[in-house]
Structure formats: C-alpha cells, structure tokens
Write a protein that holds these residues in place. Structure first.
Motif, PDB file in Angstrom:
ATOM      1  N   LYS A  99       2.467   1.735  -3.423  1.00  0.00           N
ATOM      2  CA  LYS A  99       1.461   2.234  -4.371  1.00  0.00           C
ATOM      3  C   LYS A  99       1.349   3.748  -4.288  1.00  0.00           C
ATOM      4  O   LYS A  99       1.389   4.452  -5.305  1.00  0.00           O
ATOM      5  CB  LYS A  99       0.108   1.587  -4.084  1.00  0.00           C
ATOM      6  CG  LYS A  99      -1.036   2.101  -4.955  1.00  0.00           C
ATOM      7  CD  LYS A  99      -2.341   1.451  -4.550  1.00  0.00           C
ATOM      8  CE  LYS A  99      -3.501   1.893  -5.442  1.00  0.00           C
ATOM      9  NZ  LYS A  99      -3.789   3.337  -5.373  1.00  0.00           N
ATOM     10  N   ALA A 111       0.829  -1.203   0.000  1.00  0.00           N
ATOM     11  CA  ALA A 111       0.000   0.000   0.000  1.00  0.00           C
ATOM     12  C   ALA A 111       0.864   1.254   0.000  1.00  0.00           C
ATOM     13  O   ALA A 111       0.555   2.241  -0.687  1.00  0.00           O
ATOM     14  CB  ALA A 111      -0.927  -0.009   1.213  1.00  0.00           C
ATOM     15  N   LEU A 139     -12.597  -2.773  -9.141  1.00  0.00           N
ATOM     16  CA  LEU A 139     -11.143  -2.773  -8.950  1.00  0.00           C
ATOM     17  C   LEU A 139     -10.574  -1.369  -9.074  1.00  0.00           C
ATOM     18  O   LEU A 139      -9.698  -0.974  -8.290  1.00  0.00           O
ATOM     19  CB  LEU A 139     -10.486  -3.712  -9.963  1.00  0.00           C
ATOM     20  CG  LEU A 139     -10.721  -5.208  -9.758  1.00  0.00           C
ATOM     21  CD1 LEU A 139     -10.131  -6.005 -10.911  1.00  0.00           C
ATOM     22  CD2 LEU A 139     -10.120  -5.671  -8.432  1.00  0.00           C
ATOM     23  N   HIS A 142     -11.539   0.670  -5.870  1.00  0.00           N
ATOM     24  CA  HIS A 142     -10.900   0.290  -4.611  1.00  0.00           C
ATOM     25  C   HIS A 142      -9.374   0.193  -4.698  1.00  0.00           C
ATOM     26  O   HIS A 142      -8.715   0.162  -3.655  1.00  0.00           O
ATOM     27  CB  HIS A 142     -11.469  -1.040  -4.123  1.00  0.00           C
ATOM     28  CG  HIS A 142     -12.892  -0.942  -3.669  1.00  0.00           C
ATOM     29  ND1 HIS A 142     -13.253  -0.442  -2.433  1.00  0.00           N
ATOM     30  CD2 HIS A 142     -14.051  -1.257  -4.297  1.00  0.00           C
ATOM     31  CE1 HIS A 142     -14.564  -0.465  -2.314  1.00  0.00           C
ATOM     32  NE2 HIS A 142     -15.075  -0.960  -3.424  1.00  0.00           N
ATOM     33  N   ILE A 143      -8.817   0.141  -5.910  1.00  0.00           N
ATOM     34  CA  ILE A 143      -7.365   0.006  -6.030  1.00  0.00           C
ATOM     35  C   ILE A 143      -6.757   1.162  -6.818  1.00  0.00           C
ATOM     36  O   ILE A 143      -6.031   1.984  -6.270  1.00  0.00           O
ATOM     37  CB  ILE A 143      -7.004  -1.344  -6.687  1.00  0.00           C
ATOM     38  CG1 ILE A 143      -7.482  -2.506  -5.810  1.00  0.00           C
ATOM     39  CG2 ILE A 143      -5.490  -1.438  -6.897  1.00  0.00           C
ATOM     40  CD1 ILE A 143      -7.217  -3.875  -6.399  1.00  0.00           C
ATOM     41  N   THR A 144      -7.070   1.240  -8.110  1.00  0.00           N
ATOM     42  CA  THR A 144      -6.434   2.263  -8.950  1.00  0.00           C
ATOM     43  C   THR A 144      -6.707   3.662  -8.427  1.00  0.00           C
ATOM     44  O   THR A 144      -5.790   4.462  -8.238  1.00  0.00           O
ATOM     45  CB  THR A 144      -6.944   2.145 -10.400  1.00  0.00           C
ATOM     46  OG1 THR A 144      -6.790   0.808 -10.856  1.00  0.00           O
ATOM     47  CG2 THR A 144      -6.168   3.090 -11.304  1.00  0.00           C
ATOM     48  N   GLN A 147      -1.846   1.034 -13.561  1.00  0.00           N
ATOM     49  CA  GLN A 147      -2.822   0.282 -12.773  1.00  0.00           C
ATOM     50  C   GLN A 147      -4.128   0.112 -13.550  1.00  0.00           C
ATOM     51  O   GLN A 147      -4.752  -0.955 -13.530  1.00  0.00           O
ATOM     52  CB  GLN A 147      -3.094   1.001 -11.451  1.00  0.00           C
ATOM     53  CG  GLN A 147      -1.892   1.078 -10.531  1.00  0.00           C
ATOM     54  CD  GLN A 147      -2.171   1.910  -9.290  1.00  0.00           C
ATOM     55  OE1 GLN A 147      -2.797   1.445  -8.344  1.00  0.00           O
ATOM     56  NE2 GLN A 147      -1.725   3.158  -9.284  1.00  0.00           N
ATOM     57  N   SER A 188      -8.216   4.567  -5.437  1.00  0.00           N
ATOM     58  CA  SER A 188      -8.726   4.257  -4.097  1.00  0.00           C
ATOM     59  C   SER A 188      -9.100   5.499  -3.305  1.00  0.00           C
ATOM     60  O   SER A 188      -9.900   5.421  -2.372  1.00  0.00           O
ATOM     61  CB  SER A 188      -7.689   3.440  -3.321  1.00  0.00           C
ATOM     62  OG  SER A 188      -6.450   4.126  -3.249  1.00  0.00           O
TER      63      SER A 188
END
Length: 356
Positions: free
Chosen positions: A205, A202, A263, A266-268, A220, A270
C-alpha cells in the motif's frame, strides 16, 4: 557490512571469529556492523578481540525492532562507499560477499541482490509487486548497494517494512540492478502466514502510494465509495421495517457516509488517523455535501444543455457522480485528511575499538 541479529547472544559471540575470517578471505577492507539487542560485556569483548584490520560497530536500537528495521538502522549507521546487507547470518561467506560486491566495485551495477536458484515465492505476491518493479524476485535477504544511491532515498524509507530490498528498489533511483544466484534452500518466502500477508499488504500500500501518488489514493477512495453503496443498501433493507421510509433512507445514507469516513481515515488516508476525530468527521461531512452539490449541478446542467443527456438522464447522472466524487476526493486529500509529517527514533550506535 550489516548483520542484524537478535536473541542469540552465545551463538553470536562464537560466530564473530568466523565472520572476521570470511570477510578477510574476501579480500575486502570492510566494517562489520552488528545490529543487536545484546548489551552484554562478552559481546563487546569478542568484538575487541577481532582482527585489528576489521573495525566493528555495535548498534543497539532504542526499542524492540524487527529485522527489517535493524537493516535500515545499520544502513544509516554505515560509513562505507558500498553497503552489504547479510540479513541471514548463515549466508555470510566469502563467496557471497564477493558475488555481491564485485558488480559494485566494477561499476556494473548500483544494486545487487542474492536470489535463490530454486525460487519458491508466492505467485500472488510476485503478481502484486509487478507494477512496482521490473525485478522478478525482489524479496532478497542479502543485497548490496552504493551509499550515494541510499542517500537519495533515505528520507523516504519506511523502517517497519518487512522487505527492505523491495522498499529500496521502489524508492531508490537505481539504474542497474544485478541478481546473483544464492544457494540457500531456506530462503524465506514473501508471505506464508496471515500476519505476514497483512504486513506485506501494508508495505505494498505504501509503495503504491509512493510510486503512483494520487492515482493510488483515488483508487482506494473509489473502492471505499463503492463499499458505501453496499452498506447503504444493507442498512436500508434493515431500517425499512423499523421506521418510516424518509427517515430510513436518511439514516442509511448517514450510516454509509460514516462507514466511508472510518475506512478512509484508517485505510485510504491512514497517515491522518491520529487527527482529532470529531473535527475530521465534520469536515468529511462537509466535503460529502460539497461533492453531492457538484454531482447534482453537473447532472442538471448536462440535462438542461444537451438534448442527448436530456433523453439519457442516467448517463448525465453517472457523469455527475464522477465529478462529485472528484471534488470530494480533492477536498478529502487536501483538507479533511491533510498529510502530517511523522518523526522516528534513531538507534543508539556504539563503535567498538579494536586492540592489537
């Protein structure tokens, strides 16, 4: 001088006099900052009893925090020109204090960190961090820096990052970094458990996003898009036995698009995961349609304009995919997942007056 410590009230009170002696023996005029969850009267009295030449300050975080958060709280509360962090209190010694402070005092460096002579860090972690900093061992628990450099990057720091030294090295504008040997066989590794690897991932990132900005977000985004292809094919293989082909194809595309949305949310991107879900999802569907339109338009224009692409429509389609993904990314980055500013709570500081 910042020393974070939690959950060891009795030990901390007994160690204060040694802290004061070590600081006094170093020959420096210093302020001792203890970031602690101990609000006992005994600790306050022990601070009052320190040598009058050493000022002390207790910081009580408003919420339960990690050692990394405590370090950043201590840095922000300190008032000296040079800031020393001794995250591992067993390392607090005259020799280490002098080793960390001398390059700063002699203007040989603006960031100094202690590195164990026998490095045992993970090769994978060192490889992952290589694009971020030229320092080979940026996992220091003990480090020092100048206040003016901290102020330049203070607003960009992430309090929950597990490795504050790495956070500072990447986000700070340090021109000269010096490493001093640290004789500490118990120095921690960058990551050794699944939870620590997750926290390190994390942090990496956010650091990649900070340093490489849209390039990191686009990478991402592209990886998530590639995963959507796999989801689409898997869903289609299952649905073909359950419904007619046109409906199966449409449903598989919808499942892959929804998977990509979740995705990316929540990720790229976030930072935007707390925005209204339905509104964001509908906007994402709109961006996908726009991207698909430009994909189709690019492919048709290339095939209708150039003989090469007319003979090689798959090449034109590939270019169309890239163009469509580019438009989709821009819409997602700027509109669908527009960045939101966050606020953080400040620690409660309590200066401790010395009595002669």
């Amino acid at each position: 001088m910042i020393v974070p410590t939690f959950g060891e009230t009795d030990n901390l009170v007994s160690k204060l006099s040694r802290f004061a002696d070590e600081i006094a023996d170093s020959g420096l005029s210093a302020e001792l900052i203890l970031v602690t969850d101990d609000t006992s009267r005994e600790l306050k009295q022990a601070c009052d009893a320190l040598n009058p030449s050493l000022s002390a300050q207790l910081i009580y975080p408003e919420q339960s925090q990690s050692q990394s958060t405590a370090i950043l709280d201590g840095l922000q509360a300190a008032s000296g020109e040079f800031l020393l962090v001794l995250a591992d209190e067993t390392c607090l010694s005259r020799e280490l204090i002098q080793a960390l402070s001398t390059p700063l005092l002699e203007q040989q460096a603006d960031f100094v960190m202690g590195s164990p002579e026998n490095k045992s860090g993970s090769p994978l972690a060192n490889w992952l961090v290589r694009p971020l900093t030229k320092e080979k061992d940026p996992w220091a628990d003990c480090f020092a820096l100048s206040r003016d450099k901290l102020e330049l990057c203070e607003e960009h720091l992430t309090p929950s990052s597990p490795h504050p030294a790495l956070e500072l090295l990447v986000k700070g504008e340090f021109e000269e970094v010096v490493t001093v040997p640290l004789d500490d066989p118990s120095a921690r590794k960058p990551a050794s458990t699944v939870r620590e690897w997750f926290r390190l991932g994390a942090q990496l990132k956010t650091l990649y996003e900070f340093k490489f900005k849209n390039y990191a977000y686009f990478l991402q985004f592209a990886i998530v898009g590639s995963s959507g292809v796999i989801v689409n094919l898997l869903a289609l293989s299952l649905l073909l036995d359950l419904m007619i082909r046109p409906l199966a194809v449409a449903t598989a595309i919808w499942i892959a698009m929804t998977s990509n949305f979740l995705l990316n949310r929540h990720i790229t991107f976030s930072y935007a995961r707390h925005a209204p879900l339905l509104k964001q999802y509908l906007a994402y569907c709109g961006s996908c349609l726009t991207g698909n339109f430009f994909n189709w338009l690019t492919t048709m224009v290339l095939c209708g304009t150039f003989a090469f692409f007319a003979a090689q429509p798959l090449v034109a389609a590939l270019i169309g995919i890239v163009v469509g993904m580019g438009f989709n990314f821009l819409l997602c980055r700027l509109l669908v997942f527009g960045k939101q500013k966050s606020t953080s709570s400040a620690p409660v500081n309590e200066p401790v007056e010395n009595h002669s």
